[in-house]
Design an enzyme around this catalytic site. Structure first.
Site, PDB file in Angstrom:
ATOM      1  N   LYS A  14       0.994  -1.525   0.238  1.00 42.63           N
ATOM      2  CA  LYS A  14       0.049  -0.373  -0.343  1.00 42.63           C
ATOM      3  C   LYS A  14       1.158   1.324   0.580  1.00 42.63           C
ATOM      4  CE  LYS A  14      -3.450  -2.466   2.866  1.00 42.63           C
ATOM      5  NZ  LYS A  14      -3.026  -2.801   4.656  1.00 42.63           N
TER       6      LYS A  14
ATOM      7  N   ASP B  15       4.254   3.656   6.447  1.00 36.70           N
ATOM      8  CA  ASP B  15       3.454   3.339   7.695  1.00 36.70           C
ATOM      9  C   ASP B  15       4.401   2.820   9.131  1.00 36.70           C
ATOM     10  OD1 ASP B  15       3.617   0.578   6.116  1.00 36.70           O
ATOM     11  OD2 ASP B  15       2.317  -0.023   7.830  1.00 36.70           O
TER      12      ASP B  15
ATOM     13  N   ASP C 154      14.587  -0.098   0.620  1.00 35.49           N
ATOM     14  CA  ASP C 154      15.684  -0.286   2.067  1.00 35.49           C
ATOM     15  C   ASP C 154      16.617  -1.176   1.837  1.00 35.49           C
ATOM     16  OD1 ASP C 154      16.271  -0.588   4.684  1.00 35.49           O
ATOM     17  OD2 ASP C 154      14.393  -0.868   5.198  1.00 35.49           O
TER      18      ASP C 154
ATOM     19  N   ARG D  38      -0.210   6.266   7.257  1.00 30.62           N
ATOM     20  CA  ARG D  38      -0.100   6.783   5.538  1.00 30.62           C
ATOM     21  C   ARG D  38      -0.236   7.898   5.390  1.00 30.62           C
ATOM     22  NH1 ARG D  38       1.455   1.790   3.664  1.00 30.62           N
ATOM     23  NH2 ARG D  38       0.375  -0.376   4.546  1.00 30.62           N
TER      24      ARG D  38
HETATM   25  P1  IMP Z   1      12.497  -3.338   1.388  1.00 29.74           P
HETATM   26  O1  IMP Z   1      12.213  -4.889   1.049  1.00 29.74           O
HETATM   27  O2  IMP Z   1      13.860  -3.208   2.217  1.00 29.74           O
HETATM   28  O3  IMP Z   1      13.784  -2.425   0.473  1.00 29.74           O
HETATM   29  O4  IMP Z   1      11.792  -3.056   1.855  1.00 29.74           O
HETATM   30  C1  IMP Z   1      10.407  -2.191   0.964  1.00 29.74           C
HETATM   31  C2  IMP Z   1       9.487  -1.969   1.407  1.00 29.74           C
HETATM   32  O5  IMP Z   1       9.554  -1.570   3.635  1.00 29.74           O
HETATM   33  C3  IMP Z   1       8.494  -0.604   1.397  1.00 29.74           C
HETATM   34  O6  IMP Z   1       8.113  -0.904   0.475  1.00 29.74           O
HETATM   35  C4  IMP Z   1       8.355  -0.099   2.730  1.00 29.74           C
HETATM   36  O7  IMP Z   1       7.024  -1.023   2.718  1.00 29.74           O
HETATM   37  C5  IMP Z   1       8.688  -1.137   3.759  1.00 29.74           C
HETATM   38  N1  IMP Z   1       9.827   0.104   4.612  1.00 29.74           N
HETATM   39  C6  IMP Z   1      10.727   0.040   4.038  1.00 29.74           C
HETATM   40  N2  IMP Z   1      11.714   0.752   4.690  1.00 29.74           N
HETATM   41  C7  IMP Z   1      10.823   2.023   5.923  1.00 29.74           C
HETATM   42  C8  IMP Z   1      10.517   2.706   6.353  1.00 29.74           C
HETATM   43  O8  IMP Z   1      11.516   3.223   7.175  1.00 29.74           O
HETATM   44  N3  IMP Z   1       9.070   3.296   7.058  1.00 29.74           N
HETATM   45  C9  IMP Z   1       8.004   2.253   6.457  1.00 29.74           C
HETATM   46  N4  IMP Z   1       8.073   0.929   6.465  1.00 29.74           N
HETATM   47  C10 IMP Z   1       9.449   0.910   5.323  1.00 29.74           C
HETATM   48 MG    MG Z   2       5.485  -0.797   1.264  1.00 28.73          MG
END
Ligand code: IMP
Ligand code: MG
Length: 181
Positions: free
Chosen positions: A42, A158, A102, A164
């Site tokens: 979302k 979120d 991230d 959000r």
């Molecule tokens: P990744 O797979 O670790 O790159 O994470 C991506 C997903 O994690 C994003 O689509 C977000 O939903 C969530 N996410 C990563 N960092 C944050 C943050 O600082 N706040 C909120 N959601 C996060």
């Molecule tokens: Mg996400």
């Protein structure tokens, strides 16, 4: 809601100006091409809605529901696809939009899935990119802002399903995270 925020990292006006720039760049690349915008729900909902209203060219919108955080402030390391059916992308050009890069696992897993489904081209766009080492080999083609390695909320992002709808990107107070965790 605003009382739970320790500091505003990127305010609404700054986000809006940056969206103008990114939308212009995407327009230059995608103009004249039939393409599908795939929104990763979302988190990318708010960002994508504002971005696409700056792009007056023919495009379709599809959504993919994935989860990787499962409630906390650290990535779980697992990317779950939550939809029974994925969008039809065979032979199509895709602009993939997520809220934040991230660990990179989500963007890489979705990009790979769309490529496996026969997408012809997949470009990606994120509002935020955390400056840290990625666990997946991935980089976004369009990035709104680079931020430090801290947990942020707002403008689609979120914590435990909340915040959000904040119109800016902010950092929560420590005790708020403690109480809800
Ligand atoms: P990744 O797979 O670790 O790159 O994470 C991506 C997903 O994690 C994003 O689509 C977000 O939903 C969530 N996410 C990563 N960092 C944050 C943050 O600082 N706040 C909120 N959601 C996060
Ligand atoms: Mg996400």
């Amino acid at each position: 809601m605003h009382d739970d925020v320790e500091k505003v990292l990127i305010d609404e006006g700054v986000i809006e100006k940056r969206l103008d720039v990114i939308a212009e760049r995407i327009l230059q690349e995608f103009c004249g091409r039939e393409f599908v915008v795939v929104v990763i729900l979302k988190g990318a909902l708010v960002f994508t809605a504002d971005l696409l209203r700056r792009m007056p060219i023919p495009l379709e919108i599809e959504c993919i529901n994935v989860a990787s955080y499962h409630g906390g402030t650290e990535s779980s390391g697992r990317v779950d696809f939550l939809d029974a059916r994925l969008p039809e992308v065979e032979g199509r050009s895709i602009l993939l939009v997520d809220d934040i890069l991230d660990t990179g696992r989500t963007l890489e897993a979705v990009r790979q899935k769309l490529a496996d489904q026969g997408a012809e081209m997949v470009k990606s766009c994120v509002l935020l990119s955390k400056d840290k080492e990625r666990e997946a080999e991935v980089d976004a083609n369009y990035v709104g802002f680079h931020i430090g390695d801290e947990f942020v909320v707002g403008y689609g992002l979120d914590f435990r399903g909340l915040y959000r709808n904040l119109p800016y990107i902010g950092v929560l107070k420590e005790d708020v995270i403690g109480n809800l965790a």
